[in-house]
Design an enzyme around this catalytic site. Structure first.
Site, PDB file in Angstrom:
ATOM      1  N   GLU A  95      12.227  -1.156  27.544  1.00  0.00           N
ATOM      2  CA  GLU A  95      11.770  -1.196  26.144  1.00  0.00           C
ATOM      3  C   GLU A  95      12.868  -1.793  25.283  1.00  0.00           C
ATOM      4  O   GLU A  95      14.031  -1.736  25.657  1.00  0.00           O
ATOM      5  CB  GLU A  95      11.579   0.231  25.597  1.00  0.00           C
ATOM      6  N   LYS A 132      15.666  -1.733  22.466  1.00  0.00           N
ATOM      7  CA  LYS A 132      16.462  -0.679  21.821  1.00  0.00           C
ATOM      8  C   LYS A 132      16.470  -0.991  20.327  1.00  0.00           C
ATOM      9  O   LYS A 132      17.058  -1.977  19.892  1.00  0.00           O
ATOM     10  CB  LYS A 132      17.888  -0.639  22.373  1.00  0.00           C
ATOM     11  N   ASP A 191      17.269  -0.765  16.461  1.00  0.00           N
ATOM     12  CA  ASP A 191      18.460  -0.392  15.708  1.00  0.00           C
ATOM     13  C   ASP A 191      18.042   0.354  14.448  1.00  0.00           C
ATOM     14  O   ASP A 191      18.011  -0.187  13.350  1.00  0.00           O
ATOM     15  CB  ASP A 191      19.241  -1.666  15.349  1.00  0.00           C
ATOM     16  N   TYR A 203       9.106   7.051  21.526  1.00  0.00           N
ATOM     17  CA  TYR A 203       9.447   6.630  22.887  1.00  0.00           C
ATOM     18  C   TYR A 203       9.825   7.736  23.874  1.00  0.00           C
ATOM     19  O   TYR A 203      10.059   7.444  25.039  1.00  0.00           O
ATOM     20  CB  TYR A 203      10.590   5.610  22.867  1.00  0.00           C
ATOM     21  N   LYS A 229      23.144  -3.480  26.362  1.00  0.00           N
ATOM     22  CA  LYS A 229      23.422  -4.039  25.041  1.00  0.00           C
ATOM     23  C   LYS A 229      23.410  -5.567  25.071  1.00  0.00           C
ATOM     24  O   LYS A 229      23.787  -6.174  26.069  1.00  0.00           O
ATOM     25  CB  LYS A 229      24.797  -3.563  24.544  1.00  0.00           C
ATOM     26  N   CYS A 236      56.545   4.072   7.114  1.00  0.00           N
ATOM     27  CA  CYS A 236      55.197   4.406   6.638  1.00  0.00           C
ATOM     28  C   CYS A 236      54.899   3.531   5.418  1.00  0.00           C
ATOM     29  O   CYS A 236      55.683   3.498   4.473  1.00  0.00           O
ATOM     30  CB  CYS A 236      55.118   5.881   6.255  1.00  0.00           C
ATOM     31  N   CYS A 240      54.637   6.183   2.129  1.00  0.00           N
ATOM     32  CA  CYS A 240      55.752   6.969   1.576  1.00  0.00           C
ATOM     33  C   CYS A 240      57.111   6.454   2.063  1.00  0.00           C
ATOM     34  O   CYS A 240      58.144   7.026   1.731  1.00  0.00           O
ATOM     35  CB  CYS A 240      55.588   8.438   1.938  1.00  0.00           C
ATOM     36  N   CYS A 293      53.234   9.216  10.831  1.00  0.00           N
ATOM     37  CA  CYS A 293      54.106   9.575   9.715  1.00  0.00           C
ATOM     38  C   CYS A 293      54.091  11.103   9.624  1.00  0.00           C
ATOM     39  O   CYS A 293      53.030  11.707   9.523  1.00  0.00           O
ATOM     40  CB  CYS A 293      53.564   8.964   8.424  1.00  0.00           C
ATOM     41  N   CYS A 305      52.935  13.031   2.301  1.00  0.00           N
ATOM     42  CA  CYS A 305      52.640  11.594   2.234  1.00  0.00           C
ATOM     43  C   CYS A 305      51.292  11.380   1.530  1.00  0.00           C
ATOM     44  O   CYS A 305      50.276  11.975   1.910  1.00  0.00           O
ATOM     45  CB  CYS A 305      52.573  11.029   3.660  1.00  0.00           C
TER      46      CYS A 305
HETATM   47  S1  IVH Z   1      15.466   6.942  24.537  1.00  0.00           S
HETATM   48  C1  IVH Z   1      17.765  10.521  26.180  1.00  0.00           C
HETATM   49  N1  IVH Z   1      14.486   4.657  23.762  1.00  0.00           N
HETATM   50  O1  IVH Z   1      19.234   4.808  20.830  1.00  0.00           O
HETATM   51  C2  IVH Z   1      17.423   9.201  25.661  1.00  0.00           C
HETATM   52  N2  IVH Z   1      16.295   5.561  22.499  1.00  0.00           N
HETATM   53  O2  IVH Z   1      21.946   5.411  22.000  1.00  0.00           O
HETATM   54  C3  IVH Z   1      16.672   9.268  24.419  1.00  0.00           C
HETATM   55  N3  IVH Z   1      16.961   4.213  20.581  1.00  0.00           N
HETATM   56  O3  IVH Z   1      19.586   8.180  20.001  1.00  0.00           O
HETATM   57  C4  IVH Z   1      16.564   8.021  23.718  1.00  0.00           C
HETATM   58  N4  IVH Z   1      15.486   2.600  20.864  1.00  0.00           N
HETATM   59  O4  IVH Z   1      17.982   6.807  18.526  1.00  0.00           O
HETATM   60  C5  IVH Z   1      15.410   5.603  23.521  1.00  0.00           C
HETATM   61  N5  IVH Z   1      13.490   2.657  23.195  1.00  0.00           N
HETATM   62  C6  IVH Z   1      14.392   3.593  22.949  1.00  0.00           C
HETATM   63  C7  IVH Z   1      15.300   3.501  21.864  1.00  0.00           C
HETATM   64  C8  IVH Z   1      16.236   4.517  21.678  1.00  0.00           C
HETATM   65  C9  IVH Z   1      16.488   3.047  20.112  1.00  0.00           C
HETATM   66  C10 IVH Z   1      18.103   4.965  20.000  1.00  0.00           C
HETATM   67  C11 IVH Z   1      17.877   6.451  19.876  1.00  0.00           C
HETATM   68  C12 IVH Z   1      19.014   7.083  20.645  1.00  0.00           C
HETATM   69  C13 IVH Z   1      20.007   5.971  20.743  1.00  0.00           C
HETATM   70  C14 IVH Z   1      20.825   6.166  22.001  1.00  0.00           C
END
Ligand code: IVH
Length: 672
Positions: free
Chosen positions: A113, A115, A117, A227, A315, A410, A413, A428, A433
């Site tokens: 899926e 990820k 943001d 998800y 990533k 530093c 200070c 320091c 300070c």
């Molecule tokens: S699964 C135990 N699926 O990424 C795993 N997370 O770094 C539960 N996130 O805290 C998360 N897209 O907020 C999952 N397709 C996706 C996601 C996702 C974004 C976020 C989520 C999580 C963070 C983990």
């Protein structure tokens, strides 16, 4: 007559909900905006004349009243873990190999899926009704943002009818985000109204979700994809793929880009394709998430402390840019650690202007041979402070200057700085300070601490410089007339800051304790202390070293640090002054936290419906102690399949043994 009106109200409500479903879940809207608005207005006007017929779940009731006393903290029934990262294709490869080795099989099925943001959220439905929405928080406890989540039309107030009846209790995890187009529109509007712009869509979504007044959130366009499941009762689902289609069937938006993947080749192809499409996807994504599909396999794999073994976030390459290092300066943090920072020729990376980058410490400078005037690649990923990833040696000019932290004092200070034993960092040691004091005030105000909006680095510096504040509690004595005469302040900004300071007084134990900046006490430990001290600062300040050390998760170093902090009269005075100035610590609500107090369990073997960690977590949440070995103090042995010698030992000591079914009913009983 009344029943006719009731019927009409139901008809309009169903029509609006149906359209929301078609729009947000199926992505097949069939009403125009005007038609939708007409239905909504008709419903509003009927309800206005027949207020006794208004249902709390009516689409007109999404925007409620502002909350007055800050966000209430709640513990998550199942923790919201994070994901471990794969930063290149090799690491995706390694992940699949680890899984196969662990499961002793040649291949495994996955779901991939995007990820997203955004920010994680947990939606809690009881018998189909939305009862609460929580932020992820530290993974164990989150803040109640129900009033804001209800304003998102894509989140059903009541789950749709699915073939089976709705589970008695279900935690649904998802990501709240803002579409790129909605983010741009929001910033355009803010710029016209001379308001501060959000740096990115994630911050805009996070800022919207953390409003006290849902009317503000309702004006921001937020979206959601769901998800994962947390705890659920009365649901029989065996795979992630089935779970996603179940979520869709009960009316929750699920990412249409989720895909079944069977081979490492397909996995890499999915990841590359997503990275390729990244710019054309209407919301921000920062990678792909690869998850084992089968739930039984997931439970065999289990979890590490903060992330499951069955999933990984792959990533995208972080975004970087070429620049030149103009200078290297030193910065002193609240603990006195001195960090070298590169001042760079300003560059834009994914929408943000970057003019400095951390160099971490002298070892890093030496390892990468970083010099003033060098050309370098600066890298930024997510919210992390930008860093210098490498020097472009080919372009090295003749006039580079080496930098050695040991030959500096530093910067604040001018005291001599010394290397911390066994570490790469310098510190320091001067107690008074100014930079350290400033750092501790900045930390006190920061987002995860007291969260005082508008009290950033520059304003804190200005207030210290004007002698208005010298220590934390002075913040609460600031007045409008102190601020309005200062440069950079006008009537509106002075008022806003005073309001933000006043709002911050309504806080929680973990925030306040974290804000105090007790060495070695971060957000996680503050939450642990919250449970132990029942949100009482008095209890924390009077705990003995032995009391503190006995808490699971608190070691000797942390315990000593807390005792040392409260031994200082000036620290005690600071806390007293904060409380006298109106800082109010709200009690955290823990579900059933006391019911198994003083009962000790040991867990052995493997279970059908639970992971071992999960049982530990569930029992501990009810106040029970979970030990690793059987002793005369053990009250119950929870025994799964393939139990080893622990069962024999328990029998020999006449300790009660309970199986998985008994455990379930024990947990349920305690829940009701
Ligand atoms: S699964 C135990 N699926 O990424 C795993 N997370 O770094 C539960 N996130 O805290 C998360 N897209 O907020 C999952 N397709 C996706 C996601 C996702 C974004 C976020 C989520 C999580 C963070 C983990």
């Amino acid at each position: 007559m009344e029943s006719k009106i009731k019927e009409k109200i139901k008809h309009l409500t169903d029509k609006i909900n149906e359209h929301n479903y078609a729009y947000y879940v199926l992505d097949q809207p069939y009403l125009s905006d005007a038609e939708y608005d007409n239905l909504f207005r008709e419903l509003e006007s009927l309800e206005k004349d027949n207020s006794e017929l208004i249902q709390p779940s009516s689409p007109t009731q999404r925007v409620g009243h502002p909350i007055k006393s800050g966000f209430q903290n709640y513990s998550h029934d199942t923790p919201m873990l994070s994901l471990s990262n794969a930063i290149n294709e090799q690491e995706i490869h390694d992940f699949t190999q680890r899984i196969n080795k662990w499961l002793e099989q040649e291949s495994t099925s996955y779901i991939a899926e995007p990820k997203i943001d955004g920010l994680g959220v947990s939606l809690i439905y009881e018998s189909g009704n939305l009862v609460r929405a929580l932020t992820r928080g530290d993974g164990y406890t989150g803040e109640d943002i129900t009033h804001n989540i209800k304003t998102i039309n894509a989140v059903p107030m009541v789950l749709r009818d699915s073939k089976n009846s709705h589970p008695e209790f279900i935690e649904i995890r998802g990501e709240i985000f803002m579409l790129k187009s909605d983010f741009i529109k929001l910033n355009q509007m803010r710029s016209q109204e001379d308001e501060k712009l959000f740096a990115n869509a994630r911050n805009a979504a996070a800022g919207s979700v953390r409003q006290l007044d849902p009317h503000v959130t309702a004006k921001r366009k937020l979206s959601i994809f769901c998800y994962e499941l947390g705890t659920s009762k009365g649901l029989d689902i065996n795979s992630h793929w089935d779970m996603l289609s179940y979520l869709k069937s009960i009316g929750l938006p699920v990412n249409p880009l989720a895909k079944k993947i069977d081979t490492i080749g397909d996995m890499i192809a999915y990841h590359r394709d997503l990275e390729h499409k990244r710019e054309s996807i209407p919301y921000e994504i920062d990678g792909s998430v690869i998850k084992v599909d089968n739930y039984l396999l997931r439970s065999n794999l289990g979890e590490r402390a903060r992330s499951p073994r069955w999933a990984i976030a792959a990533k995208f390459k972080s975004k970087d840019a070429e620049t030149q290092i103009l200078d290297i300066v030193l910065q002193v943090g609240r603990t006195g650690v001195v960090t070298p920072v590169a001042k760079i020729k300003e560059v834009e990376i994914s929408g943000a202007m970057i003019s400095s980058a951390t160099l971490h410490n002298q070892d890093e400078i030496d390892k990468k041979d970083i010099r003033i005037n060098d050309y370098a690649i600066v890298q930024r990923s997510g919210d992390v402070i930008p860093k210098i990833s490498k020097i472009i040696l080919k372009k090295r000019p003749k006039n580079t200057v080496k930098f050695n932290i040991a030959s500096h004092n530093c910067p604040s200070c001018q005291s001599i700085i010394s290397r911390i034993e066994g570490e790469a960092a310098y510190r320091c040691e001067n107690l008074s300070c100014k930079a350290k004091l400033q750092g501790s005030i900045e930390h006190f105000c920061s987002k995860n601490a007291m969260n005082i909006d508008g009290l950033g680095v520059q304003i804190v510096e200005q207030l210290m410089h004007s002698n208005l504040i010298q220590k934390i509690d002075d913040l609460f004595n600031l007045s409008y007339s102190d601020l309005v005469i200062l440069d950079r302040f006008q009537e509106k900004s002075a008022n806003n800051l005073i309001n933000a300071i006043n709002e911050s007084k309504d806080t929680t134990f973990p925030r306040f304790v974290f804000a105090l900046g007790i060495p070695n006490v971060g957000q996680h430990i503050s939450k642990i202390l919250d449970i132990h001290c029942e949100s009482s600062i008095k209890k924390l300040s009077t705990s003995s070293l032995e009391d503190l050390e006995a808490i699971d998760g608190v070691g000797l170093i942390v315990a000593k640090s807390i005792i040392g902090f409260f031994n200082s009269p000036s620290n005690r005075e600071t806390i007293k002054n904060c409380l006298n100035s109106g800082v109010k610590i709200n009690k955290t609500v823990f579900r059933n936290s006391k019911e198994l107090k003083d009962v000790t369990f040991v867990i052995t073997g493997s279970f059908k419906n639970y992971k071992r960690n999960q049982i530990k977590e569930l029992l501990e949440r009810k106040g029970a102690k979970v030990a690793s070995a059987i002793s005369s103090k053990t009250n119950f042995l929870v025994m799964g399949e393939n139990a080893g010698s622990k069962a024999d030992k328990a029998q020999a000591l006449n300790i009660k043994i309970i199986n998985e079914n008994k455990l379930s009913s024990l947990l349920d009983e305690q829940n009701s």
